[in-house]
Design a protein around this motif. Sequence first.
Motif, PDB file in Angstrom:
ATOM      1  N   LEU A   3       0.963  -1.219  -0.084  1.00 31.42           N
ATOM      2  CA  LEU A   3       0.060   0.136   0.016  1.00 31.42           C
ATOM      3  C   LEU A   3       0.904   1.431  -0.055  1.00 31.42           C
ATOM      4  O   LEU A   3       0.506   2.260  -0.529  1.00 31.42           O
ATOM      5  CB  LEU A   3      -0.931  -0.051   1.253  1.00 31.42           C
ATOM      6  N   THR A   4       2.247   1.273   0.574  1.00 28.28           N
ATOM      7  CA  THR A   4       2.727   2.297   0.482  1.00 28.28           C
ATOM      8  C   THR A   4       3.894   2.411  -0.856  1.00 28.28           C
ATOM      9  O   THR A   4       3.956   3.573  -1.073  1.00 28.28           O
ATOM     10  CB  THR A   4       3.797   2.086   1.842  1.00 28.28           C
ATOM     11  N   ASN A   5       4.336   1.353  -1.393  1.00 31.42           N
ATOM     12  CA  ASN A   5       5.195   1.588  -2.369  1.00 31.42           C
ATOM     13  C   ASN A   5       4.515   1.381  -3.704  1.00 31.42           C
ATOM     14  O   ASN A   5       5.249   1.585  -4.769  1.00 31.42           O
ATOM     15  CB  ASN A   5       6.271   0.590  -2.185  1.00 31.42           C
ATOM     16  N   ASN A   6       3.263   0.800  -3.911  1.00 31.58           N
ATOM     17  CA  ASN A   6       2.789   0.342  -5.046  1.00 31.58           C
ATOM     18  C   ASN A   6       2.462   1.777  -5.829  1.00 31.58           C
ATOM     19  O   ASN A   6       1.651   2.837  -5.475  1.00 31.58           O
ATOM     20  CB  ASN A   6       1.227  -0.219  -5.097  1.00 31.58           C
ATOM     21  N   LEU A   7       2.817   1.903  -6.942  1.00 33.94           N
ATOM     22  CA  LEU A   7       2.981   3.137  -7.803  1.00 33.94           C
ATOM     23  C   LEU A   7       1.306   3.532  -8.171  1.00 33.94           C
ATOM     24  O   LEU A   7       0.878   4.508  -8.150  1.00 33.94           O
ATOM     25  CB  LEU A   7       3.817   2.988  -9.009  1.00 33.94           C
ATOM     26  N   LEU A  11      -0.614   6.990  -7.358  1.00 38.01           N
ATOM     27  CA  LEU A  11      -1.151   7.820  -8.240  1.00 38.01           C
ATOM     28  C   LEU A  11      -2.581   8.158  -7.942  1.00 38.01           C
ATOM     29  O   LEU A  11      -3.133   9.196  -8.028  1.00 38.01           O
ATOM     30  CB  LEU A  11      -0.890   7.200  -9.895  1.00 38.01           C
ATOM     31  N   GLN A  12      -3.716   6.928  -7.531  1.00 35.22           N
ATOM     32  CA  GLN A  12      -4.845   7.156  -7.310  1.00 35.22           C
ATOM     33  C   GLN A  12      -5.137   8.097  -5.977  1.00 35.22           C
ATOM     34  O   GLN A  12      -5.879   8.850  -5.953  1.00 35.22           O
ATOM     35  CB  GLN A  12      -5.598   5.806  -7.071  1.00 35.22           C
ATOM     36  N   ARG A  13      -4.043   7.771  -5.008  1.00 36.21           N
ATOM     37  CA  ARG A  13      -4.014   8.732  -3.854  1.00 36.21           C
ATOM     38  C   ARG A  13      -3.877  10.253  -4.202  1.00 36.21           C
ATOM     39  O   ARG A  13      -4.540  11.127  -3.680  1.00 36.21           O
ATOM     40  CB  ARG A  13      -3.050   8.298  -2.782  1.00 36.21           C
ATOM     41  N   GLU A  14      -2.900  10.375  -5.029  1.00 38.10           N
ATOM     42  CA  GLU A  14      -2.641  11.830  -5.494  1.00 38.10           C
ATOM     43  C   GLU A  14      -4.101  12.207  -6.405  1.00 38.10           C
ATOM     44  O   GLU A  14      -4.363  13.652  -6.215  1.00 38.10           O
ATOM     45  CB  GLU A  14      -1.553  11.936  -6.645  1.00 38.10           C
ATOM     46  N   ALA A  15      -4.709  11.506  -7.069  1.00 37.18           N
ATOM     47  CA  ALA A  15      -5.983  11.688  -7.770  1.00 37.18           C
ATOM     48  C   ALA A  15      -6.991  12.385  -6.581  1.00 37.18           C
ATOM     49  O   ALA A  15      -7.875  13.179  -6.816  1.00 37.18           O
ATOM     50  CB  ALA A  15      -6.465  10.562  -8.504  1.00 37.18           C
ATOM     51  N   VAL A  16      -7.181  11.568  -5.521  1.00 37.19           N
ATOM     52  CA  VAL A  16      -8.039  11.932  -4.521  1.00 37.19           C
ATOM     53  C   VAL A  16      -7.666  13.355  -3.665  1.00 37.19           C
ATOM     54  O   VAL A  16      -8.634  14.326  -3.668  1.00 37.19           O
ATOM     55  CB  VAL A  16      -7.820  10.826  -3.303  1.00 37.19           C
ATOM     56  N   VAL A 230       7.341  -3.358  -4.488  1.00 34.68           N
ATOM     57  CA  VAL A 230       8.656  -2.737  -4.189  1.00 34.68           C
ATOM     58  C   VAL A 230       8.695  -1.585  -5.305  1.00 34.68           C
ATOM     59  O   VAL A 230       8.218  -1.996  -6.386  1.00 34.68           O
ATOM     60  CB  VAL A 230       9.795  -3.814  -4.720  1.00 34.68           C
ATOM     61  N   ARG A 231       9.177  -0.528  -4.888  1.00 33.23           N
ATOM     62  CA  ARG A 231       9.183   0.778  -5.836  1.00 33.23           C
ATOM     63  C   ARG A 231      10.297   0.833  -6.709  1.00 33.23           C
ATOM     64  O   ARG A 231      10.175   0.795  -7.902  1.00 33.23           O
ATOM     65  CB  ARG A 231       9.028   2.081  -5.023  1.00 33.23           C
ATOM     66  N   ASP A 232      11.299   0.232  -6.181  1.00 38.54           N
ATOM     67  CA  ASP A 232      12.598   0.213  -7.157  1.00 38.54           C
ATOM     68  C   ASP A 232      13.191  -1.342  -7.471  1.00 38.54           C
ATOM     69  O   ASP A 232      13.680  -1.772  -6.395  1.00 38.54           O
ATOM     70  CB  ASP A 232      13.682   1.009  -6.379  1.00 38.54           C
TER      71      ASP A 232
END
Length: 256
Positions: A3-7, A11-16, A230-232
Amino acid sequence: MALTNNLDISLQREAVVSADAAVLQARGQFDPTVSAGYTQAEDNRTLEAESSVAAGGLEAVRTESQSARLSAGGQIPLSTRYNARVENTASADTFNDFNEEHVSRASVTLTQPLLEGRGHEVTTTGLRVASRNLHVSWLNFRIQVETVVQDVEFAYWDLIRARRDLEVRQKSVEAAETLLDHVRAKVAVGTAAEEELVQSESGLAQRKIARIAAQRSLELRDRMLKDLIVRDLAAATARLEPIDNAVLEPTIPPYD
């Protein structure tokens, strides 16, 4: 971690957040605006000869003035615009021995459209659209979170099954190697035919091919799970080690 690292979730959190900011901006059209001001001026003017005589012999005239104002305005959801203003001006000069004279003004203005732009439905259109977009963004965010959690769970158990499958394939190769050693020993003493040796070697080769496929499947499942949590990926070089075992306990139905 996912939930923290998934891109996708980020992106959806930024949309909110963006949709919530749009709601605040839409509500801002009904926020009152307040302005205030203060002005102080001083003027010294030298009189000409004729003007000096007319002013009783004064050679110069000094004028002082101060002005303060306060206003508030805005719009209500009924499309009515309002504006209230209060102003006070104080002035003094040489002619009145600098005794201040005050002039105060107050005004209230109401503006109501009669046709175009009239009514609650018109003025709150932007706010209602922004609120609905925020609701949709929250739903999309929730769906994205549930989807990622489900995908992570599936990928996790797929990784465990791939590990178990590789273990089984490895044991199968070891069993085939043991069998090949026994057949070779039998062929050496003449108790087994060469055909049995060829079959054992072929069986061992097939099991090794199956082990390679299982190894590749494990690597693929490992990468698929890393893609989700994993983000990277370049920094995630270590192989994931699941802590659960995919062991299914048999259930015996009750016998009546």
